[in-house]
Scaffold this motif. Structure first.
Motif, short mmCIF file in Angstrom:
data_model
loop_
_atom_site.label_atom_id
_atom_site.label_comp_id
_atom_site.label_asym_id
_atom_site.label_seq_id
_atom_site.Cartn_x
_atom_site.Cartn_y
_atom_site.Cartn_z
N CYS A 132 44.18 49.40 39.01
CA CYS A 132 44.47 48.64 37.83
C CYS A 132 45.79 48.92 37.31
O CYS A 132 46.45 47.67 36.71
N VAL A 133 46.28 50.12 37.40
CA VAL A 133 47.53 50.40 37.02
C VAL A 133 48.78 49.83 37.72
O VAL A 133 49.44 49.26 37.08
N ALA A 134 48.63 49.41 38.93
CA ALA A 134 49.36 48.65 39.69
C ALA A 134 49.61 47.16 39.31
O ALA A 134 51.10 46.88 39.42
N VAL A 135 48.70 46.59 38.62
CA VAL A 135 48.61 45.27 38.52
C VAL A 135 48.75 44.99 36.87
O VAL A 135 49.13 43.59 36.60
N CYS A 136 48.73 45.84 36.35
CA CYS A 136 49.06 45.73 35.11
C CYS A 136 50.40 45.21 34.38
O CYS A 136 51.43 45.87 34.75
N PRO A 137 50.61 44.07 33.71
CA PRO A 137 52.03 43.50 33.81
C PRO A 137 52.60 44.28 32.47
O PRO A 137 53.96 44.03 32.23
N VAL A 138 51.81 44.84 31.44
CA VAL A 138 52.64 45.55 30.55
C VAL A 138 52.45 47.07 30.21
O VAL A 138 52.73 47.71 29.23
N ASP A 139 51.99 47.69 31.44
CA ASP A 139 52.10 49.13 31.43
C ASP A 139 50.99 49.70 30.43
O ASP A 139 51.44 50.81 29.80
N LYS A 189 29.07 53.11 43.38
CA LYS A 189 28.95 53.03 44.94
C LYS A 189 29.49 51.92 45.58
O LYS A 189 30.02 51.87 46.74
N THR A 190 29.89 50.96 44.70
CA THR A 190 30.58 49.69 45.24
C THR A 190 32.00 49.73 45.84
O THR A 190 32.48 48.81 46.27
N VAL A 191 32.30 51.02 45.37
CA VAL A 191 33.87 51.40 45.95
C VAL A 191 33.80 51.12 47.59
O VAL A 191 34.97 51.21 48.26
N ASP A 192 32.50 51.27 48.26
CA ASP A 192 32.46 51.31 49.59
C ASP A 192 33.10 49.99 49.94
O ASP A 192 33.32 49.68 51.38
N ARG A 193 33.22 48.81 49.34
CA ARG A 193 33.83 47.62 49.86
C ARG A 193 35.17 47.62 50.21
O ARG A 193 35.64 47.11 51.12
N VAL A 194 36.03 48.62 49.47
CA VAL A 194 37.31 49.06 49.65
C VAL A 194 37.38 49.46 51.03
O VAL A 194 38.24 49.14 51.89
N PHE A 195 36.42 50.37 51.47
CA PHE A 195 36.57 51.13 52.67
C PHE A 195 35.90 50.52 53.75
O PHE A 195 36.36 50.32 55.01
N ASP A 196 35.11 49.31 53.51
CA ASP A 196 34.82 48.47 54.58
C ASP A 196 36.06 47.42 55.06
O ASP A 196 36.24 47.40 56.30
N ARG A 197 36.73 47.23 53.91
CA ARG A 197 38.02 46.35 54.52
C ARG A 197 39.03 47.28 55.37
O ARG A 197 39.28 46.77 56.29
N THR A 198 39.01 48.61 55.03
CA THR A 198 39.99 49.15 56.05
C THR A 198 39.29 49.40 57.35
O THR A 198 40.04 49.41 58.33
N ALA A 199 38.05 49.56 57.58
CA ALA A 199 37.40 49.71 58.85
C ALA A 199 37.50 48.52 59.55
O ALA A 199 37.19 48.62 60.65
N GLY A 232 43.48 40.24 31.85
CA GLY A 232 42.20 40.56 32.74
C GLY A 232 42.78 41.07 34.17
O GLY A 232 41.50 40.97 35.11
N ALA A 233 43.88 41.17 34.56
CA ALA A 233 44.34 41.34 35.94
C ALA A 233 43.63 42.69 36.20
O ALA A 233 43.24 42.76 37.36
N CYS A 234 43.50 43.62 35.65
CA CYS A 234 42.96 45.11 35.90
C CYS A 234 41.47 44.79 36.14
O CYS A 234 41.03 45.65 36.98
N SER A 235 40.72 43.85 35.34
CA SER A 235 39.35 43.70 35.55
C SER A 235 39.02 43.14 36.97
O SER A 235 38.22 43.27 37.73
N ASP A 236 39.91 42.23 37.13
CA ASP A 236 39.78 41.53 38.73
C ASP A 236 40.00 42.60 40.08
O ASP A 236 39.30 42.23 40.79
N VAL A 237 40.77 43.43 39.61
CA VAL A 237 41.04 44.23 40.84
C VAL A 237 39.99 45.76 40.87
O VAL A 237 40.21 46.32 41.97
N CYS A 238 39.51 45.79 39.71
CA CYS A 238 38.86 47.12 39.81
C CYS A 238 37.65 47.11 40.88
O CYS A 238 36.87 46.27 40.93
N PRO A 239 37.53 48.08 41.83
CA PRO A 239 36.70 48.15 42.74
C PRO A 239 35.18 48.79 42.33
O PRO A 239 34.26 48.36 43.24
#
Length: 540
Positions: free
Chosen positions: A15-22, A166-176, A50-57
């Motif tokens: 979320c930090v990376a996509v926030c346009p206003v820090d 546990k839904t962070v495993d979606r991020v790991f599935d993309r890596t795999a 809402g950019a942060c909400s969109d990318v939160c894993p």
């Protein structure tokens, strides 16, 4: 209305990376990040994009007026962070960092780099992503996991009722699924293939095996039947194959948990949770059956120091107090003034609650040190010291939750005090000289100890990969002496039943499909033979 970070924040800072206003802090570049409980959004700076909400894993970021549990408290918690940590820079637009793939693009002939990763938990997958997402190297990653299923801490450590986390495993599935990624499941480095054999096929090895041991209390009776490490209990209810056949005595009316961090709250909560609620989670079936017959009505959670030093995070403590049919009480007074931290205010509130007839209870007790586990052949009580006096707590189960601890890795220098492999920024080093051990690196809990949350591993792994790449560019990594195809042949010869990435996806799909039929996230396979059968059926 400004967005709000809530309970299941994983701290991976996407979320930090996509926030346009820090407006999200602490960032990984700030000192507070390594010890923060969660990230926070500055309500005065948020522009509600809402950019942060969109990318939160893990779906932890919601609008401040959302109908989410304890949303009013989380608005206050987010705002309080910035009151205590005012920003020195004026809010405003900032340049968002480029994705790693773009930031490292433009190399005409990227050098080859083949890395083995031992382990399949968060730090392992974050390290793999750091390598495979780059375009200034032609990376290949081979991941070894001794179990027939992947996931590490996400699968076997996160409590079953924390399904958002546990839904962070979606991020790991993309890596795999990335090109250049190879999985070897059911293969143990050191047993099935030696570390020298692995290094012959790779430029480097990253050990990300976590912390498979636990810290002890050092008191008499600690090894009596009925006295266990919380780590073992967590692994049991989460379906770890090594612990599926464990038994825990749930016949007494009271259990005691020593320690008051998040793991302590997890095991206390699971012990007295409504079984029908647990039936909607991915808790292991054997644990669900045992807990359905449990007679435990009260769990006492002990902390050596005062309430102001409670080791649990504020979100976990807050969520504990709103579970139906469960009273959360504090044994003793707690005083929290208007300027006290949110955690202390919550404890103050719990200290003023009264028990509800018919409810189960979690009792938080502070300033209390364990003295001896008592019993004739098995646990019957725990004696404790409380403000200089000795007290006896009758109980049939004692779980120590005073910290996980890494175990030595054959051939690598080990720091017995810290329970970690000796390292400098992820490079394995000789303790006496500080000289790097060529080609050997660590990430995650075996590197830094059992601290932080899932997302903390992202930047821990990135630091290790940066060190590895620096060594690669400096020509400090030995050249491979064997081809990738030779390694696959070696693994198949040593472990004919080894599974691969397609097999793991088949197992994952099977578990989720069974879960959907039962109204659950998944029904876990805990037997290696069953996992092999499921994988084999999918491949035919």
């Amino acid at each position: 209305m400004a967005y709000v970070v809530t309970q299941n924040c994983c701290n991976d800072a996407t979320c930090v990376a996509v926030c346009p206003v820090d407006c999200i802090h602490p960032t990984p570049a700030e000192r507070e990040y390594k010890r923060t409980e969660m990230l926070y959004i500055d309500p005065a700076a948020c522009i509600d994009c809402g950019a942060c909400s969109d990318v939160c894993p893990v779906d932890a970021i919601v609008p401040g007026d959302a109908a989410a549990p304890d949303i009013d408290r989380y608005r206050d918690i987010n705002a309080e962070y910035f009151q205590r940590n005012p920003r020195t820079a004026a809010p405003g637009a900032h340049v968002q960092p480029l994705p790693l793939a773009l930031a490292t693009a433009g190399v005409a002939d990227p050098p080859a780099l083949r890395v083995a990763i031992v382990g399949s938990g968060p730090s392992a997958f974050y390290a793999a992503e750091e390598l495979l997402a780059r375009r200034d190297i032609a990376a290949e990653v081979t991941m070894f996991e001794r179990l027939p299923v992947a996931g590490g801490l996400v699968r076997f450590g996160v409590a079953p009722d924390h399904w958002h986390t546990k839904t962070v495993d979606r991020v790991f599935d993309r890596t795999a699924r990335r090109d250049g990624f190879t999985f070897h499941l059911g293969v143990e480095v050191g047993r099935d293939v030696t570390i020298d054999e692995v290094l012959a096929h790779h430029h480097a090895v990253i050990h990300a095996s976590g912390a498979a041991g636990d810290r002890r209390l050092g008191i008499p009776g600690e090894d009596l039947p009925g006295s266990h490490a919380a780590r073992e209990f967590v692994a049991w209810y989460n379906g770890h194959p090594d612990h599926a056949d464990r038994t825990f005595d749930l016949t007494a009316s009271r259990a005691v948990v020593v320690g008051n961090g998040n793991v302590a709250l997890d095991v206390a909560r699971i012990l007295v949770s409504d079984v029908e609620t647990l039936r909607r989670t991915d808790i292991a079936d054997h644990a669900l059956d045992a807990l359905a017959g449990s007679r435990i009505e009260e769990v006492v959670v002990l902390g050596r120091r005062g309430p102001e030093h409670a080791a649990c995070t504020t979100p976990e403590l807050l969520a504990l107090g709103s579970l139906p049919g469960l009273d959360v009480l504090v044994d003793g007074p707690v005083t929290a003034g208007p300027d006290a931290p949110a955690k202390l205010k919550i404890l103050d509130e719990y200290s003023r609650r009264e028990a509800t007839p018919g409810n189960k209870r979690i009792v938080l007790r502070f300033g209390t040190a364990p003295r001896e586990v008592m019993g004739d052949g098995r646990t019957a009580a725990l004696t404790v010291t409380d403000t200089g006096t000795v007290d006896r707590i009758e109980c049939g189960l004692v779980l120590r939750a005073v910290g996980y601890r890494g175990l030595p890795i054959a051939g690598l220098p080990f720091d017995e005090t810290a329970g970690t492999v000796a390292n400098a920024a992820g490079r394995v080093v000789e303790p006496g000289t500080g000289h790097p051990v060529a080609g050997q690196y660590v990430a995650g809990w075996i590197k830094r100890g059992a601290t932080g949350v899932i997302g903390t591993n992202r930047y821990c792994a990135a630091e290790t990969v940066e060190a590895l790449l620096d060594d690669h560019h400096a020509g400090l990594l030995a050249a491979r002496t064997a081809a990738a195809a030779d390694l696959t042949a070696l693994v198949r010869a040593r472990r004919p039943d080894a599974l691969g990435g397609a097999d793991w996806r088949a197992i994952d799909r099977f578990e989720r499909e069974r879960g959907r039929e039962a109204g659950r996230p998944r029904i876990k396979i805990v037997d290696a033979g069953e996992a092999a059968v499921v994988a084999g059926a999918a491949s035919r």
